[in-house]
Write an enzyme that holds these catalytic residues in place. Structure first.
Site, PDB file in Angstrom:
ATOM      1  CE  LYS A 159      -4.447   0.837   0.163  1.00 16.07           C
ATOM      2  NZ  LYS A 159      -5.555  -0.061  -0.207  1.00 16.07           N
ATOM      3  CG  ASP A 185      -7.282   3.077  -0.763  1.00 14.83           C
ATOM      4  OD1 ASP A 185      -7.716   1.910  -0.727  1.00 14.83           O
ATOM      5  OD2 ASP A 185      -7.350   3.845   0.224  1.00 14.83           O
TER       6      ASP A 185
HETATM    7  P1  NDP Z   1     -12.992   7.476  -2.487  1.00 10.77           P
HETATM    8  O1  NDP Z   1     -11.947   8.499  -2.284  1.00 10.77           O
HETATM    9  O2  NDP Z   1     -13.559   7.262  -3.837  1.00 10.77           O
HETATM   10  O3  NDP Z   1     -14.206   7.733  -1.486  1.00 10.77           O
HETATM   11  C1  NDP Z   1     -14.011   7.789  -0.126  1.00 10.77           C
HETATM   12  C2  NDP Z   1     -15.325   8.115   0.549  1.00 10.77           C
HETATM   13  O4  NDP Z   1     -15.161   8.022   1.959  1.00 10.77           O
HETATM   14  C3  NDP Z   1     -15.806   9.530   0.268  1.00 10.77           C
HETATM   15  O5  NDP Z   1     -17.196   9.550   0.347  1.00 10.77           O
HETATM   16  C4  NDP Z   1     -15.170  10.300   1.409  1.00 10.77           C
HETATM   17  O6  NDP Z   1     -15.794  11.520   1.710  1.00 10.77           O
HETATM   18  C5  NDP Z   1     -15.318   9.324   2.547  1.00 10.77           C
HETATM   19  N1  NDP Z   1     -14.256   9.513   3.535  1.00 10.77           N
HETATM   20  C6  NDP Z   1     -12.917   9.451   3.326  1.00 10.77           C
HETATM   21  N2  NDP Z   1     -12.253   9.718   4.451  1.00 10.77           N
HETATM   22  C7  NDP Z   1     -13.189   9.946   5.385  1.00 10.77           C
HETATM   23  C8  NDP Z   1     -13.134  10.259   6.751  1.00 10.77           C
HETATM   24  N3  NDP Z   1     -11.957  10.398   7.386  1.00 10.77           N
HETATM   25  N4  NDP Z   1     -14.311  10.391   7.425  1.00 10.77           N
HETATM   26  C9  NDP Z   1     -15.496  10.249   6.785  1.00 10.77           C
HETATM   27  N5  NDP Z   1     -15.609   9.961   5.487  1.00 10.77           N
HETATM   28  C10 NDP Z   1     -14.474   9.798   4.801  1.00 10.77           C
HETATM   29  O7  NDP Z   1     -12.350   6.121  -1.932  1.00 10.77           O
HETATM   30  P2  NDP Z   1     -12.818   4.608  -2.188  1.00 10.77           P
HETATM   31  O8  NDP Z   1     -14.288   4.539  -2.349  1.00 10.77           O
HETATM   32  O9  NDP Z   1     -11.943   4.060  -3.228  1.00 10.77           O
HETATM   33  O10 NDP Z   1     -12.381   3.921  -0.814  1.00 10.77           O
HETATM   34  C11 NDP Z   1     -13.279   3.789   0.290  1.00 10.77           C
HETATM   35  C12 NDP Z   1     -12.790   2.668   1.184  1.00 10.77           C
HETATM   36  O11 NDP Z   1     -12.747   1.448   0.437  1.00 10.77           O
HETATM   37  C13 NDP Z   1     -11.381   2.829   1.757  1.00 10.77           C
HETATM   38  O12 NDP Z   1     -11.344   2.214   3.023  1.00 10.77           O
HETATM   39  C14 NDP Z   1     -10.513   2.024   0.788  1.00 10.77           C
HETATM   40  O13 NDP Z   1      -9.329   1.608   1.379  1.00 10.77           O
HETATM   41  C15 NDP Z   1     -11.460   0.859   0.514  1.00 10.77           C
HETATM   42  N6  NDP Z   1     -11.221   0.091  -0.709  1.00 10.77           N
HETATM   43  C16 NDP Z   1     -11.125   0.692  -1.931  1.00 10.77           C
HETATM   44  C17 NDP Z   1     -10.935  -0.069  -3.062  1.00 10.77           C
HETATM   45  C18 NDP Z   1     -10.907   0.521  -4.416  1.00 10.77           C
HETATM   46  O14 NDP Z   1     -10.780  -0.238  -5.383  1.00 10.77           O
HETATM   47  N7  NDP Z   1     -11.020   1.834  -4.593  1.00 10.77           N
HETATM   48  C19 NDP Z   1     -10.763  -1.527  -2.969  1.00 10.77           C
HETATM   49  C20 NDP Z   1     -10.967  -2.074  -1.657  1.00 10.77           C
HETATM   50  C21 NDP Z   1     -11.160  -1.266  -0.578  1.00 10.77           C
HETATM   51  P3  NDP Z   1     -15.098  12.900   1.253  1.00 10.77           P
HETATM   52  O15 NDP Z   1     -15.211  12.906  -0.238  1.00 10.77           O
HETATM   53  O16 NDP Z   1     -15.869  13.951   1.940  1.00 10.77           O
HETATM   54  O17 NDP Z   1     -13.670  12.821   1.724  1.00 10.77           O
HETATM   55  O1  2IT Z   2      -7.799  -1.818  -0.757  1.00  5.31           O
HETATM   56  C1  2IT Z   2      -7.740  -2.290  -1.915  1.00  5.31           C
HETATM   57  O2  2IT Z   2      -7.870  -3.503  -2.142  1.00  5.31           O
HETATM   58  C2  2IT Z   2      -7.562  -1.344  -3.027  1.00  5.31           C
HETATM   59  N1  2IT Z   2      -7.497  -0.143  -2.801  1.00  5.31           N
HETATM   60  C3  2IT Z   2      -7.405  -1.860  -4.430  1.00  5.31           C
HETATM   61  C4  2IT Z   2      -6.001  -2.306  -4.689  1.00  5.31           C
HETATM   62  C5  2IT Z   2      -5.712  -2.693  -6.115  1.00  5.31           C
HETATM   63  O3  2IT Z   2      -4.523  -2.966  -6.365  1.00  5.31           O
HETATM   64  O4  2IT Z   2      -6.595  -2.721  -6.953  1.00  5.31           O
END
Ligand code: NDP
Ligand code: 2IT
Length: 454
Positions: free
Chosen positions: A133, A173
């Site tokens: 990461k 992420d």
């Molecule tokens: P995005 O940046 O697209 O969205 C994040 C969301 O979470 C936004 O709505 C954001 O609000 C909110 N958020 C972020 N930080 C905070 C905080 N400190 N308190 C409250 N709300 C918060 O990220 P993703 O959707 O990609 O990721 C979301 C989660 O999923 C993370 O935990 C990530 O690690 C996990 N994840 C992501 C993957 C991926 O492929 N993208 C894969 C697997 C897991 P705001 O816009 O106001 O900051």
């Molecule tokens: O938390 C996760 O699994 C991700 N942010 C996606 C990682 C990836 O390599 O697609």
């Protein structure tokens, strides 16, 4: 010596004391390791080969951590110096793989928890991927596209030395989506003078995979569907609370609507919106465009649709629901939130985010008999389709939507099956936390044992 609960507890406590001493000031990393070690310690005590090879100690120490400064210039000509990291945690079963996060209060401890979890998650997918990461404390909010471009390019000037299609393959992420991956890939290609799949989540015109955008959210819902199917239930007609409105939350919401779920909440860091009627395709499309295209705030959904209410500074867990999908960030669902969900009769929780439920919340939900799908299993669909993107890049082919979506569905079924195999108790109930941790561990540990002392 017999492996009693008391002995397990003592060994877990001892292990954690050492880990905390070696990694001070990193509470999220401690939390992620504790959850895993609680599941693994009985296995380690029963299998002396793991203990003799110090597998748990080795798996909780990253292979390496790269830390560097990223200097960039904003639109007004001011110079900024941010910090970036890449935590290459473990490559026992394949090249390092995992996302990059841009968030203003990102710390090394958070990245170590994420890299550690990624090792188990990637193993669970069945694909040959190690865990890593990275990211930066750069805050993309309010920055222009040009500023984000300059930051991404500057970051890549250093990062490109440490990554490669057979070495380490970053993706998105929090704060890193298609725009940022495109800027980083463009700069990588220039520096390396090679067109290879060193990043995933790329645009479809330059090596990206269909369904990668939707994969994490869809996959989380597929995992939920598997948990429900096992107890003779279904998503159709269920009231769902979702947190977040980013990449994961959006496509979880889309899939839930498609499968007949009634999604009554979404959130961002300013608060949550409640829609008692449930989001329909129109409201979803508004939300998608609001977040993906206009980078707007969640409250605008309530401004645009009567009947939708915005609750500033609050989280959605007090809203009555059958299914919950925490999909924003770590530790966003605490023990009081778990209590509220239980009191409202929640049936199942699937973590779209990484470690969104606190340790206490997880124990509370499990003790109340709520089906609980931990992130390393439930959200594995994102990295799984990243793995499929790597395969397509290596073969120089693009698979059709149906093929990738079908493969995603199969992988999520297999991840679920592994959790059942390793997590089913004598009474037939499944501890998905234990199942995911053990199933993810075994493959990595086998490889590490085979390599000897490396
Ligand atoms: P995005 O940046 O697209 O969205 C994040 C969301 O979470 C936004 O709505 C954001 O609000 C909110 N958020 C972020 N930080 C905070 C905080 N400190 N308190 C409250 N709300 C918060 O990220 P993703 O959707 O990609 O990721 C979301 C989660 O999923 C993370 O935990 C990530 O690690 C996990 N994840 C992501 C993957 C991926 O492929 N993208 C894969 C697997 C897991 P705001 O816009 O106001 O900051
Ligand atoms: O938390 C996760 O699994 C991700 N942010 C996606 C990682 C990836 O390599 O697609």
């Amino acid at each position: 010596m017999e492996v009693t609960d008391q002995r397990v507890r003592q060994e877990v406590d001892k292990f954690m004391r050492g880990l905390v001493r070696r990694n001070p000031g990193e509470p999220e990393f401690h939390q992620a390791v504790l959850e895993v070690i609680e599941s693994l310690m009985p296995l380690a005590l029963e299998n002396p080969q793991y203990r003799e090879a110090r597998i748990l100690e080795r798996m909780t120490e990253p292979d390496r951590v790269i830390i560097f400064r990223v200097t960039w210039e904003d639109d007004a000509g001011r110079i900024h110096a941010d910090r970036a990291w890449r935590v290459q945690f473990n490559n026992a079963i394949g090249p390092y793989k995992g996302g990059l996060r841009f968030h203003h209060d990102l710390t090394l401890g958070v990245l170590k928890f994420l890299g550690f979890e990624q090792v188990f998650k990637n193993s669970l997918t069945g694909l040959p991927m190690g865990g890593a990461k990275g990211g930066s404390n750069f805050n993309p909010k309010g920055r222009s596209d040009r500023e984000v471009m300059r930051f991404c390019q500057s970051l890549m000037v250093e990062l490109h030395r440490h990554i490669g299609e057979d070495t380490d393959v970053p993706a998105g992420d929090i704060g890193v989506g298609g725009r940022e991956i495109s800027y980083m890939f463009g700069q990588y290609k220039r520096l390396a003078n090679r067109f290879v799949g060193t990043l995933t989540g790329k645009g479809l015109a330059f090596g990206g995979s269909l369904v990668r955008l939707e994969a994490t959210g869809y996959g989380t819902v597929y995992f939920m569907r598997e948990m429900l199917r096992r107890i003779g239930e279904d998503v159709d007609g269920k009231v769902c609370v979702v947190s977040g409105s980013g990449n994961v939350a959006l496509y979880a919401i889309e899939k839930l609507i498609e499968l007949g779920g009634k999604v009554v909440t979404a959130s961002d860091s300013e608060g949550f919106v409640h829609d008692p009627d449930g989001l329909d395709r129109d409201k979803f499309e508004f939300l998608r465009a609001l977040k993906e295209e206009r980078r707007g705030r969640i409250r605008e959904l309530a401004d645009a649709f009567s009947g939708v209410t915005f609750y500033p500074g609050a989280r959605p867990w007090g809203v009555a629901a059958d299914l919950a999908f925490p999909s924003a960030t770590q530790n966003e669902l605490g023990k009081d939130d778990a209590r509220a969900l239980i009191e409202n009769g929640v049936l199942a929780v699937a973590e779209g985010a990484n470690m969104p439920a606190t340790h206490e919340a997880v124990h509370k939900l499990k003790a109340a008999g709520v089906l609980f799908g931990p992130g390393k299993a439930a959200n594995a669909g994102g990295v799984a389709v990243s793995g499929l993107e790597q395969s397509q890049n290596a073969l120089r082919v693009s698979w059709p939507h149906e093929k990738v979506d079908q493969r995603l569905g199969e992988i999520m079924r297999e991840v679920h099956e592994k959790c059942v195999t390793y997590g089913e108790g004598p009474d037939g109930t499944v501890d998905y936390v234990r199942g995911a941790n053990r199933a993810g561990f075994v493959k990595v540990a086998e490889a590490m044992l085979a390599y000897g002392a490396v």
